[in-house]
Scaffold this active site. Structure first.
Site, PDB file in Angstrom:
ATOM      1  N   GLY A   1       0.816  -1.204   0.000  1.00  0.00           N
ATOM      2  CA  GLY A   1       0.000   0.000   0.000  1.00  0.00           C
ATOM      3  C   GLY A   1       0.849   1.253   0.000  1.00  0.00           C
TER       4      GLY A   1
ATOM      5  N   GLU B   1       5.062  -6.643   0.931  1.00  0.00           N
ATOM      6  CA  GLU B   1       4.885  -7.103  -0.451  1.00  0.00           C
ATOM      7  C   GLU B   1       4.685  -5.913  -1.383  1.00  0.00           C
ATOM      8  OE1 GLU B   1       1.916 -10.579   1.237  1.00  0.00           O
ATOM      9  OE2 GLU B   1       1.163  -8.788   0.242  1.00  0.00           O
ATOM     10  N   PRO B   2       5.688  -5.095  -1.564  1.00  0.00           N
ATOM     11  CA  PRO B   2       5.508  -3.912  -2.406  1.00  0.00           C
ATOM     12  C   PRO B   2       5.467  -4.257  -3.895  1.00  0.00           C
ATOM     13  CG  PRO B   2       7.776  -4.040  -1.634  1.00  0.00           C
ATOM     14  CD  PRO B   2       7.046  -5.197  -1.014  1.00  0.00           C
ATOM     15  N   GLY B   3       4.536  -3.654  -4.589  1.00  0.00           N
ATOM     16  CA  GLY B   3       4.496  -3.788  -6.045  1.00  0.00           C
ATOM     17  C   GLY B   3       4.788  -2.426  -6.651  1.00  0.00           C
TER      18      GLY B   3
ATOM     19  N   ARG C   1      -5.114   2.157 -16.710  1.00  0.00           N
ATOM     20  CA  ARG C   1      -5.252   2.789 -15.398  1.00  0.00           C
ATOM     21  C   ARG C   1      -6.007   4.132 -15.403  1.00  0.00           C
ATOM     22  NH1 ARG C   1      -2.847   2.068 -11.007  1.00  0.00           N
ATOM     23  NH2 ARG C   1      -2.286   4.255 -10.933  1.00  0.00           N
TER      24      ARG C   1
ATOM     25  N   TYR D   1      -9.123   3.328 -13.092  1.00  0.00           N
ATOM     26  CA  TYR D   1      -8.987   3.865 -11.738  1.00  0.00           C
ATOM     27  C   TYR D   1      -9.051   5.392 -11.685  1.00  0.00           C
ATOM     28  CZ  TYR D   1      -6.817  -0.718 -10.763  1.00  0.00           C
ATOM     29  OH  TYR D   1      -6.554  -2.044 -10.631  1.00  0.00           O
TER      30      TYR D   1
ATOM     31  N   CYS E   1     -12.445   1.949 -30.030  1.00  0.00           N
ATOM     32  CA  CYS E   1     -13.788   2.406 -30.351  1.00  0.00           C
ATOM     33  C   CYS E   1     -14.663   2.437 -29.101  1.00  0.00           C
ATOM     34  CB  CYS E   1     -14.378   1.537 -31.452  1.00  0.00           C
ATOM     35  SG  CYS E   1     -13.419   1.725 -32.961  1.00  0.00           S
ATOM     36  N   GLU E   2     -14.201   3.156 -28.125  1.00  0.00           N
ATOM     37  CA  GLU E   2     -14.905   3.451 -26.884  1.00  0.00           C
ATOM     38  C   GLU E   2     -14.195   4.657 -26.306  1.00  0.00           C
ATOM     39  OE1 GLU E   2     -15.873   0.504 -23.981  1.00  0.00           O
ATOM     40  OE2 GLU E   2     -15.479  -1.102 -25.412  1.00  0.00           O
TER      41      GLU E   2
ATOM     42  N   TYR F   1       1.157  -2.124 -12.948  1.00  0.00           N
ATOM     43  CA  TYR F   1      -0.229  -2.347 -13.401  1.00  0.00           C
ATOM     44  C   TYR F   1      -0.499  -1.690 -14.742  1.00  0.00           C
ATOM     45  CZ  TYR F   1      -0.275  -3.578  -8.532  1.00  0.00           C
ATOM     46  OH  TYR F   1       0.042  -4.142  -7.331  1.00  0.00           O
TER      47      TYR F   1
HETATM   48  C1  LIG Z   1      -1.470  -6.338  -5.241  1.00  0.00           C
HETATM   49  C2  LIG Z   1      -0.953  -6.815  -3.958  1.00  0.00           C
HETATM   50  C3  LIG Z   1       0.197  -6.227  -3.397  1.00  0.00           C
HETATM   51  C4  LIG Z   1       0.921  -5.062  -4.026  1.00  0.00           C
HETATM   52  O1  LIG Z   1       0.264  -3.851  -3.837  1.00  0.00           O
HETATM   53  P1  LIG Z   1       0.949  -2.474  -4.315  1.00  0.00           P
HETATM   54  O2  LIG Z   1      -0.014  -1.432  -4.000  1.00  0.00           O
HETATM   55  O3  LIG Z   1       1.233  -2.586  -5.769  1.00  0.00           O
HETATM   56  O4  LIG Z   1       2.238  -2.340  -3.560  1.00  0.00           O
HETATM   57  C5  LIG Z   1       0.651  -6.760  -2.214  1.00  0.00           C
HETATM   58  N1  LIG Z   1       0.029  -7.795  -1.602  1.00  0.00           N
HETATM   59  C6  LIG Z   1      -1.074  -8.375  -2.110  1.00  0.00           C
HETATM   60  C7  LIG Z   1      -1.701  -9.509  -1.411  1.00  0.00           C
HETATM   61  C8  LIG Z   1      -1.594  -7.899  -3.301  1.00  0.00           C
HETATM   62  O5  LIG Z   1      -2.710  -8.469  -3.799  1.00  0.00           O
END
Ligand SMILES: *Cc1c(COP(=O)(O)O)cnc(C)c1O
Length: 420
Positions: free
Chosen positions: A225, A266-268, A305, A309, A335-336, A363
């Protein structure tokens, strides 16, 4: 101004686009590395820290290999992501499988591969525990804390489908006791935006309280998050402040618990968002009575995105970086309605110019599709001063590959439609 947020320059992006063709994604490995180091540094007070990169943000195998090289583990949400992780060279024990609403069978498949599984509902927990009491399991708790303000990315609140409610802990404990299963981790992932560190720490307290019920923990996973800025003035998560506050609190908890647990994240988005650039060419500049549209050779099939979002991606004209600034609505060819940005001040755009979208690491490619039977773009990794192609542009074969055309199905049969 935006130079402070992003570092790959327009000359490089123009060169890469000339060499590999637009539309395409370009990722800067140095930026991913510096984000990884920043987060690690922020939590340096914690003796055992583990970052598991969330593969769904950007799952190209070369990116996964880079993460492994940096010392990251992997967070996965499907059995296919688990397999990608193994293919990229991650040891099974460095992969955590954190799905939502998947079948018991898929969890068993992941467990058989040796990855850490994370279960987020009591029904499957009971079934899994009854059949495999010897397999240690992490549980996903929903602390019912609202993080951030966007309903699509807040997953910890009361109506969320994610996690086991803290109000169900008595039932959870009963299942654990009756099955004899071992809970080795506890997890939460409250949403995609930690705007307020106080709220996050509050949710963490609930997790610590819950953790006291389990004697065999190896780790506590605080999910992700981390918010990154998308435009000038955006609030971002102060990871340094979080590192000090949560780090100290975690260390104190470990003392009480009597064991040095692993603190996991768990950073994405935090690791890859700002490392990514999406480059697309302008097909048409279209003046209407109300605006000037710049229509690019792309759409939400490549970058959804903004439409999905309401995300605001900074857009620059890398073909004319010093041109006079004018207002544009940047749209696609689907075409939208596929508006990337309205009323954007961008250096004067001519047909054929290349536009660059920032924060295109997380994403973006992973949510791309073949809608309108378009090809998904190529991906290039900019690493140590050189461009490396890590995914080719698709071709027509990719569109038709799995389609089956039963021979003769409509031949020799009269038209069903009366054409007379
Ligand atoms: C998507 C997800 C993340 C990554 O979230 P970010 O906002 O991209 O850091 C971490 N843990 C879980 C379980 C997720 O589904």
């Amino acid at each position: 101004m935006l130079k402070a947020l992003h570092d790959v320059d327009t000359t490089i992006l123009n060169q890469v686009a000339a060499d590999y063709g637009a539309p395409l994604y370009v990722y800067d490995s140095a930026r991913i590395q510096s984000q990884f180091e920043r987060l690690t540094e922020a939590f340096k007070s914690v003796p055992r820290l583990k970052l598991n990169y969330a593969a769904k943000a950007l799952s190209n195998i070369s990116i996964l290999r880079l993460m492994k090289h940096l010392g990251s583990g992997l967070d996965t949400v499907s059995i296919q992501e688990v397999r990608l992780g193994l293919l990229a060279g991650f040891a099974p024990e460095d992969i955590i499988y954190t799905p939502n609403g998947v079948s018991l069978g898929e969890l068993e498949e992941a467990a058989a591969l040796g990855v850490q599984i994370n279960i987020d509902n009591l029904s499957v927990l009971e079934q899994f525990g009854s059949r495999h009491p010897q397999v240690p399991v992490c549980i996903r708790i929903n602390p019912h804390v609202m993080a951030g303000g966007h309903s699509k990315i807040s997953v910890g609140h009361i109506d969320s489908k994610f996690g086991i409610s803290i109000h169900q802990i008595p039932h959870l404990l009963r299942i654990v006791e009756l099955t004899g299963m071992k809970i080795n981790g506890i997890h939460m992932h409250t949403g995609s935006d930690i705007l307020d560190i106080g709220v996050f720490l509050y949710a963490s307290e609930i997790l610590f309280e819950t953790a006291k019920n389990f004697k065999d923990l190896d780790f506590i996973d605080f999910g992700s998050g981390f918010k990154v800025p998308y435009r000038e003035g955006d609030i971002q998560t102060n990871v340094e402040e979080l590192g000090v506050k949560l780090g100290n609190r975690f260390n104190k908890f470990c003392e009480e618990y009597g064991k040095d647990l692993v603190l996991t994240f768990e950073p994405g988005k935090f690791l890859v968002s700002q490392a990514g650039y999406f480059v697309a060419r302008v097909n048409v500049v279209k003046q209407t009575t109300s605006t000037v549209f710049a229509q690019i050779d792309s759409g939400f099939n490549h970058l959804i995105r903004p439409m999905f979002y309401g995300a605001s991606h900074e857009i620059t004209n890398i073909s004319n970086p010093n041109g006079k600034e004018r207002y544009y609505s940047v749209v696609g060819y689907i075409c939208e309605t596929d508006t990337f940005g309205n009323n954007r001040r961008i250096n004067e755009i001519s047909e054929g110019d290349l536009l660059c979208f920032k924060n295109a690491g997380a994403y973006c490619f992973t949510m791309a599709s073949n809608y309108n039977s378009r090809y998904r773009p190529a991906e290039v990794l900019w690493h140590q001063g050189k461009a490396h192609l890590i995914r080719e542009h698709e071709t027509f074969e990719d569109i038709t590959r799995n389609q089956v055309d039963p021979v003769g199905l409509f031949e020799g049969v009269e038209s069903a439609v009366n054409t007379k």
